[in-house]
Structure formats: structure tokens, C-alpha cells
Design a protein around this motif. Structure first.
Motif, PDB file in Angstrom:
ATOM      1  N   ALA A  79       0.855  -1.185   0.000  1.00  9.70           N
ATOM      2  CA  ALA A  79       0.000   0.000   0.000  1.00  9.70           C
ATOM      3  C   ALA A  79       0.892   1.235   0.000  1.00  9.70           C
ATOM      4  O   ALA A  79       2.016   1.209   0.510  1.00  9.70           O
ATOM      5  CB  ALA A  79      -0.925   0.017   1.214  1.00  9.70           C
ATOM      6  N   ASN A  80       0.384   2.297  -0.597  1.00  7.81           N
ATOM      7  CA  ASN A  80       1.075   3.581  -0.591  1.00  7.81           C
ATOM      8  C   ASN A  80       0.944   4.191   0.799  1.00  7.81           C
ATOM      9  O   ASN A  80      -0.167   4.426   1.276  1.00  7.81           O
ATOM     10  CB  ASN A  80       0.451   4.491  -1.645  1.00  7.81           C
ATOM     11  CG  ASN A  80       0.987   5.905  -1.601  1.00  7.81           C
ATOM     12  OD1 ASN A  80       2.085   6.156  -1.095  1.00  7.81           O
ATOM     13  ND2 ASN A  80       0.212   6.845  -2.117  1.00  7.81           N
ATOM     14  N   VAL A  81       2.063   4.485   1.456  1.00 13.94           N
ATOM     15  CA  VAL A  81       2.029   5.001   2.829  1.00 13.94           C
ATOM     16  C   VAL A  81       2.329   6.494   2.905  1.00 13.94           C
ATOM     17  O   VAL A  81       2.537   7.031   3.990  1.00 13.94           O
ATOM     18  CB  VAL A  81       3.002   4.218   3.737  1.00 13.94           C
ATOM     19  CG1 VAL A  81       2.645   2.736   3.769  1.00 13.94           C
ATOM     20  CG2 VAL A  81       4.463   4.420   3.313  1.00 13.94           C
ATOM     21  N   SER A  82       2.351   7.179   1.769  1.00  9.89           N
ATOM     22  CA  SER A  82       2.587   8.625   1.775  1.00  9.89           C
ATOM     23  C   SER A  82       1.401   9.340   1.147  1.00  9.89           C
ATOM     24  O   SER A  82       0.822   8.879   0.165  1.00  9.89           O
ATOM     25  CB  SER A  82       3.866   8.981   1.018  1.00  9.89           C
ATOM     26  OG  SER A  82       3.718   8.758  -0.368  1.00  9.89           O
ATOM     27  N   LEU A  83       1.037  10.476   1.738  1.00  8.06           N
ATOM     28  CA  LEU A  83      -0.066  11.267   1.212  1.00  8.06           C
ATOM     29  C   LEU A  83       0.398  12.054  -0.003  1.00  8.06           C
ATOM     30  O   LEU A  83       1.520  12.566  -0.029  1.00  8.06           O
ATOM     31  CB  LEU A  83      -0.603  12.224   2.274  1.00  8.06           C
ATOM     32  CG  LEU A  83      -1.660  11.677   3.250  1.00  8.06           C
ATOM     33  CD1 LEU A  83      -1.191  10.429   3.967  1.00  8.06           C
ATOM     34  CD2 LEU A  83      -2.082  12.760   4.238  1.00  8.06           C
ATOM     35  N   PHE A 109       3.193  10.636   6.329  1.00  6.47           N
ATOM     36  CA  PHE A 109       3.100   9.185   6.408  1.00  6.47           C
ATOM     37  C   PHE A 109       1.775   8.735   7.018  1.00  6.47           C
ATOM     38  O   PHE A 109       1.258   9.351   7.954  1.00  6.47           O
ATOM     39  CB  PHE A 109       4.242   8.618   7.265  1.00  6.47           C
ATOM     40  CG  PHE A 109       5.597   8.726   6.640  1.00  6.47           C
ATOM     41  CD1 PHE A 109       5.991   7.840   5.650  1.00  6.47           C
ATOM     42  CD2 PHE A 109       6.490   9.719   7.046  1.00  6.47           C
ATOM     43  CE1 PHE A 109       7.251   7.935   5.072  1.00  6.47           C
ATOM     44  CE2 PHE A 109       7.740   9.824   6.475  1.00  6.47           C
ATOM     45  CZ  PHE A 109       8.126   8.931   5.475  1.00  6.47           C
ATOM     46  N   ASN A 110       1.249   7.660   6.474  1.00  6.90           N
ATOM     47  CA  ASN A 110       0.176   6.891   7.107  1.00  6.90           C
ATOM     48  C   ASN A 110       0.471   5.437   6.795  1.00  6.90           C
ATOM     49  O   ASN A 110       0.270   4.980   5.663  1.00  6.90           O
ATOM     50  CB  ASN A 110      -1.202   7.307   6.588  1.00  6.90           C
ATOM     51  CG  ASN A 110      -2.327   6.615   7.340  1.00  6.90           C
ATOM     52  OD1 ASN A 110      -2.225   5.443   7.688  1.00  6.90           O
ATOM     53  ND2 ASN A 110      -3.414   7.322   7.589  1.00  6.90           N
ATOM     54  N   LEU A 111       0.974   4.706   7.777  1.00  6.64           N
ATOM     55  CA  LEU A 111       1.436   3.336   7.534  1.00  6.64           C
ATOM     56  C   LEU A 111       0.294   2.369   7.315  1.00  6.64           C
ATOM     57  O   LEU A 111       0.519   1.243   6.837  1.00  6.64           O
ATOM     58  CB  LEU A 111       2.316   2.865   8.700  1.00  6.64           C
ATOM     59  CG  LEU A 111       3.620   3.646   8.915  1.00  6.64           C
ATOM     60  CD1 LEU A 111       4.469   2.959   9.986  1.00  6.64           C
ATOM     61  CD2 LEU A 111       4.411   3.797   7.624  1.00  6.64           C
ATOM     62  N   ALA A 112      -0.936   2.765   7.611  1.00  9.70           N
ATOM     63  CA  ALA A 112      -2.091   1.923   7.288  1.00  9.70           C
ATOM     64  C   ALA A 112      -2.437   2.018   5.811  1.00  9.70           C
ATOM     65  O   ALA A 112      -3.173   1.177   5.287  1.00  9.70           O
ATOM     66  CB  ALA A 112      -3.291   2.316   8.137  1.00  9.70           C
ATOM     67  N   GLY A 113      -1.916   3.039   5.138  1.00 11.81           N
ATOM     68  CA  GLY A 113      -2.182   3.252   3.729  1.00 11.81           C
ATOM     69  C   GLY A 113      -2.841   4.592   3.494  1.00 11.81           C
ATOM     70  O   GLY A 113      -3.695   5.034   4.278  1.00 11.81           O
ATOM     71  N   GLU A 114      -2.429   5.257   2.439  1.00 13.84           N
ATOM     72  CA  GLU A 114      -2.978   6.569   2.080  1.00 13.84           C
ATOM     73  C   GLU A 114      -4.495   6.476   1.936  1.00 13.84           C
ATOM     74  O   GLU A 114      -5.028   5.549   1.319  1.00 13.84           O
ATOM     75  CB  GLU A 114      -2.344   7.031   0.759  1.00 13.84           C
ATOM     76  CG  GLU A 114      -2.762   8.392   0.284  1.00 13.84           C
ATOM     77  CD  GLU A 114      -4.030   8.367  -0.556  1.00 13.84           C
ATOM     78  OE1 GLU A 114      -4.743   9.389  -0.581  1.00 13.84           O
ATOM     79  OE2 GLU A 114      -4.321   7.315  -1.162  1.00 13.84           O
ATOM     80  N   GLY A 115      -5.210   7.414   2.548  1.00 13.08           N
ATOM     81  CA  GLY A 115      -6.654   7.452   2.455  1.00 13.08           C
ATOM     82  C   GLY A 115      -7.374   6.508   3.387  1.00 13.08           C
ATOM     83  O   GLY A 115      -8.596   6.373   3.312  1.00 13.08           O
ATOM     84  N   SER A 116      -6.647   5.876   4.304  1.00 11.16           N
ATOM     85  CA  SER A 116      -7.254   4.869   5.188  1.00 11.16           C
ATOM     86  C   SER A 116      -7.857   5.473   6.451  1.00 11.16           C
ATOM     87  O   SER A 116      -8.526   4.772   7.207  1.00 11.16           O
ATOM     88  CB  SER A 116      -6.214   3.817   5.581  1.00 11.16           C
ATOM     89  OG  SER A 116      -5.166   4.405   6.333  1.00 11.16           O
ATOM     90  N   THR A 125      -4.663  10.523  -3.636  1.00  6.50           N
ATOM     91  CA  THR A 125      -4.602   9.557  -4.733  1.00  6.50           C
ATOM     92  C   THR A 125      -5.682   8.488  -4.632  1.00  6.50           C
ATOM     93  O   THR A 125      -6.088   7.915  -5.637  1.00  6.50           O
ATOM     94  CB  THR A 125      -3.219   8.885  -4.765  1.00  6.50           C
ATOM     95  OG1 THR A 125      -2.917   8.363  -3.473  1.00  6.50           O
ATOM     96  CG2 THR A 125      -2.136   9.873  -5.150  1.00  6.50           C
ATOM     97  N   SER A 126      -6.155   8.225  -3.430  1.00 10.27           N
ATOM     98  CA  SER A 126      -7.204   7.225  -3.232  1.00 10.27           C
ATOM     99  C   SER A 126      -8.588   7.745  -3.579  1.00 10.27           C
ATOM    100  O   SER A 126      -9.556   6.980  -3.604  1.00 10.27           O
ATOM    101  CB  SER A 126      -7.217   6.772  -1.763  1.00 10.27           C
ATOM    102  OG  SER A 126      -7.530   7.881  -0.926  1.00 10.27           O
ATOM    103  N   GLY A 127      -8.707   9.059  -3.811  1.00 12.41           N
ATOM    104  CA  GLY A 127     -10.008   9.660  -4.020  1.00 12.41           C
ATOM    105  C   GLY A 127     -10.707  10.054  -2.740  1.00 12.41           C
ATOM    106  O   GLY A 127     -11.851  10.510  -2.766  1.00 12.41           O
ATOM    107  N   GLY A 135      -2.453  12.033   8.357  1.00 10.02           N
ATOM    108  CA  GLY A 135      -1.052  11.741   8.087  1.00 10.02           C
ATOM    109  C   GLY A 135      -0.196  12.513   9.068  1.00 10.02           C
ATOM    110  O   GLY A 135      -0.661  13.466   9.700  1.00 10.02           O
ATOM    111  N   LEU A 136       1.044  12.087   9.224  1.00  8.79           N
ATOM    112  CA  LEU A 136       1.974  12.785  10.110  1.00  8.79           C
ATOM    113  C   LEU A 136       3.323  12.915   9.432  1.00  8.79           C
ATOM    114  O   LEU A 136       3.664  12.150   8.528  1.00  8.79           O
ATOM    115  CB  LEU A 136       2.099  12.082  11.463  1.00  8.79           C
ATOM    116  CG  LEU A 136       2.639  10.651  11.512  1.00  8.79           C
ATOM    117  CD1 LEU A 136       4.171  10.606  11.448  1.00  8.79           C
ATOM    118  CD2 LEU A 136       2.167   9.948  12.771  1.00  8.79           C
TER     119      LEU A 136
END
Length: 384
Positions: A87-91, A214-221, A335-337, A345-346
């Protein structure tokens, strides 16, 4: 670091597609390739003057990163979870235009990362005045900093890029011509490494960093409040009303800024501490116990229990600015919409301290001719 400042209309018009200017077609998401091997280059968009903005994609060690020539932006960073699912982990954004309203997302920051009080400093008896883009202060090099420049990008190996930029004397009020080189690379050990190098022809101040959310759960999660963070810092720099350090190096004992033992980001976020109220969350420099080091040493670890992804940050820098995404307000769509809301994110911005040019007892950020500015930060990923 707060993204409250927006790009000025003039800077946006110079650099990003606007009405009446044909923009490149909206690109697809970063490709599944390349396989471990040569960097992949493609066009991401065009500026009003026709200058192309490139996207370069690297893959190695289970990681995949996409980098834009505009601002050296990390547009995406794909990392596997404990089940091997990436998963993408950057916003970030899947086209060029949104970066106009989202300064610093994933970008290289310069000439001076963080805030300079009053937009001025004195060096060798001469006062230098900087653009004011954060109330009465200058933030991240002003409203037209390194994040707004198109960098020269070239492959530097199977999974490495070299980015170069020359900042002329007087650029944003800073003295000296500054030649900057930044190397992005991936390793077989699951590391994303950033190496900075700069030289000058006249005394100046330099503080370079990267502003990845960063969001390690995945961008847009969703939010990062359940992420668990540890930082090897026994002190921090309290700030005044305009978020400029007071000059104190305060102990973290008994405060929400004590991350020496891993805890959830959200544990103390609403604790009502005066510093958190002032910044609307975390937006503070944590003073690393190790100080400035010749090689990268551990500074922080971030862990998402749900996915198992863990990121260990090592750096040569003496500080890390922890920003908890306080000013994300739902107006930006990633990117996830999905819209980015507060705390989605942090940032862990490895750097020298804010306002160091005006704080003589802080580690110096002065660079002189004949010297070479060097800094390295390594993001090591794993999943358990």
C-alpha cells in the motif's frame, strides 16, 4: 509542519497548469513496475511554459517509490504489510494541479526547513530579510522555496536518483549561490534513503529536509491516532504564539512530548497541554539525545498495529519536527479519491532546529565557502 501557508497566486501561475494553459492528460497511478532494475521515467504533467514535470519510479527490496521532478516530491511510497500486501504510505495526489493547494506534500524543503522568526536573521553583521509566508515569519524557504522548483533528475544506479538544484545568491533573500544535490535510493533491506549535499560561494544558512506525510495503514485509510510512535528525545523546544521556539530546551518528562517509550500518537493529543493547544496538535521540534552525528543513528520508530508496518527513522540530524497533520481540513483529495482530514497523516521532519539563525545556542546552520553541507536520513521499513 503546518501546511497553513498556501502558494501565492503568482507562484502557482508560474509553475502549475492554469485556465487557458493546456495541461498534460491526468496520469494513471504509479505503475506496478518497474521490477528491480533501472528507474522508470514518464511525464506527469506540464507547467504553463511547457516545461515537463517528470515522474521517476524506483523499485527494490519490496519497496516502490515514485518521485516528481517538481520539488523532488515523493508522490507515492509502496510498502508491504505483514501479509505482503503493498500500500502507498505517503499522502499525495495523482495529478499535478492539486500540489498548488498543498504546499510541501512529499517535497524537499529549502533553503531553510521550518520557521525563521520575523523573516530575518543577521549573519556576519549583515541582516537578511526573507519572504513572510507564515504570519509574520518565514516558513520552509518562503512561498517559493525548493518545493516549487523543477529539479534536474538523473538515474544514479539500479534503484537510485540524483536530484540537483542551484539556488542563486539572493534567492528568497538568502545570501550566496547554493548548489544542492539530493540522492534518493532504495536498498535490498527495505530502506528508503535520502542523502543531502550542498555547497555555497558565500556564508549562508542551510537546513534541508523532506516533508513526507506518512500513514502506515495506507494513504486514504483514515487517521494516524492509533499509530505508535517512539522518539529518542529527552527534550523539546517549546514555542510561542507564532510557533517560534522560545529558546528553551525543555525536558519532556511529564509532558505529552515524551515519546521515549512507544505510545499511540493519539494518547495525549487532546490532553489540553498549552503547547498542544497553541499548535492545534503536535508541531514541535524534538531534540534528539544523540545530537548531530557523522552517520545516521536511530531517531524514531513508527508502527501501525493493524497492518504490522513499522518504519524506523535514522538520521545525522539533531532534531525531528513531529507534525500531526493538524491543518488537514478535508479540502484536499488524495490519490485514493478520499479527502484528507485532520490527523490523516503525520510528518517526521529530520532537521536542525527551527529559527536556529536567531538562536545562538541552537546547533548552527551556517555554511561557509569551502565547507560541504551533508545530511542523511534513512527510513527502514518492516512488517510484523
Amino acid at each position: 509542519m503546518s501546511t497553513t501557508p498556501r502558494a501565492t497566486p503568482e507562484s502557482v501561475a508560474r509553475r502549475l497548469p492554469t485556465a487557458g494553459v493546456p495541461a498534460a492528460p491526468r496520469p494513471a497511478a504509479a505503475p506496478d513496475g518497474p521490477a528491480d532494475g533501472a528507474p522508470l521515467r514518464e511525464e506527469f504533467g506540464r507547467l504553463p511554459d511547457g516545461t515537463p514535470v517528470e515522474r521517476w519510479t524506483l523499485a527494490r527490496g519490496g519497496l516502490r517509490v515514485a518521485v516528481l521532478s517538481l520539488g523532488g516530491i515523493v508522490q507515492s511510497l509502496d510498502v508491504p504489510d505483514r501479509e505482503g500486501r503493498r500500500a502507498n504510505v505517503s499522502l499525495g495526489f495523482d495529478r499535478l494541479a492539486p500540489y498548488a493547494d498543498a504546499p510541501y506534500f512529499g517535497a524537499l524543503i529549502g533553503r531553510y526547513g521550518n520557521r525563521v522568526a520575523g523573516g530575518r536573521f543577521t549573519l556576519e553583521g549583515r541582516e537578511h530579510r526573507l519572504p513572510l509566508n507564515d504570519g509574520g515569519n518565514s516558513l520552509h524557504g518562503g512561498g517559493d522555496g525548493f518545493d516549487r522548483q523543477v529539479w534536474r533528475v538523473a538515474p544514479a544506479g539500479p534503484a537510485a536518483l540524483t536530484l540537483r538544484h542551484t539556488s542563486p545568491a539572493g534567492d528568497a533573500g538568502y545570501p550566496g549561490t547554493l548548489d544542492v544535490r539530493v540522492d534518493y535510493s532504495l536498498t535490498d533491506e527495505g530502506e528508503f534513503r535520502i542523502d543531502y549535499l550542498a555547497t555555497t560561494d558565500a556564508p549562508t544558512v542551510v537546513n534541508l529536509t523532506s516533508h513526507i506525510y506518512f500513514n502506515l495503514a495506507g494513504e486514504g485509510s483514515g487517521g494516524i491516532q492509533d499509530h505508535r510512535l517512539s522518539v529518542a528525545a529527552g527534550r523539546y523546544t517549546p514555542v510561542g504564539d507564532s510557533l517560534i521556539p522560545t529558546g528553551e530546551l525543555a525536558p519532556v518528562d511529564g509532558t505529552p512530548f515524551d515519546f521515549r517509550k512507544e505510545k499511540a500518537v493519539g494518547d495525549d493529543l487532546r490532553a489540553g497541554h498549552p503547547q498542544l493547544l497553541r499548535a492545534q496538535g503536535y508541531d514541535h521540534n524534538l531534540v534528539l539525545d544523540k545530537g548531530t552525528t557523522a552517520g545516521p543513528e536511530r531517531a524514531a520508530t513508527l508502527h501501525d498495529p493493524a497492518s504490522g508496518r513499522r518504519m524506523t527513522v535514522s538520521t545525522t540530524e539533531p532534531g525531528v519536527q513531529f507534525y500531526s497533520g493538524n491543518f488537514l481540513d478535508g479540502t484536499l483529495v488524495g490519490t485514493s479519491g478520499r479527502a484528507y482530514r485532520q490527523g490523516d497523516g503525520l510528518c517526521l521532519e529530520t532537521q536542525h532546529f527551527p529559527d536556529s539563525p536567531n538562536q545562538p545556542h541552537f546547533p548552527s546552520t551556517v555554511l561557509r565557502p569551502g565547507e560541504t553541507y551533508r545530511s542523511t536520513t534513512v527510513h527502514a521499513f518492516s512488517a510484523h
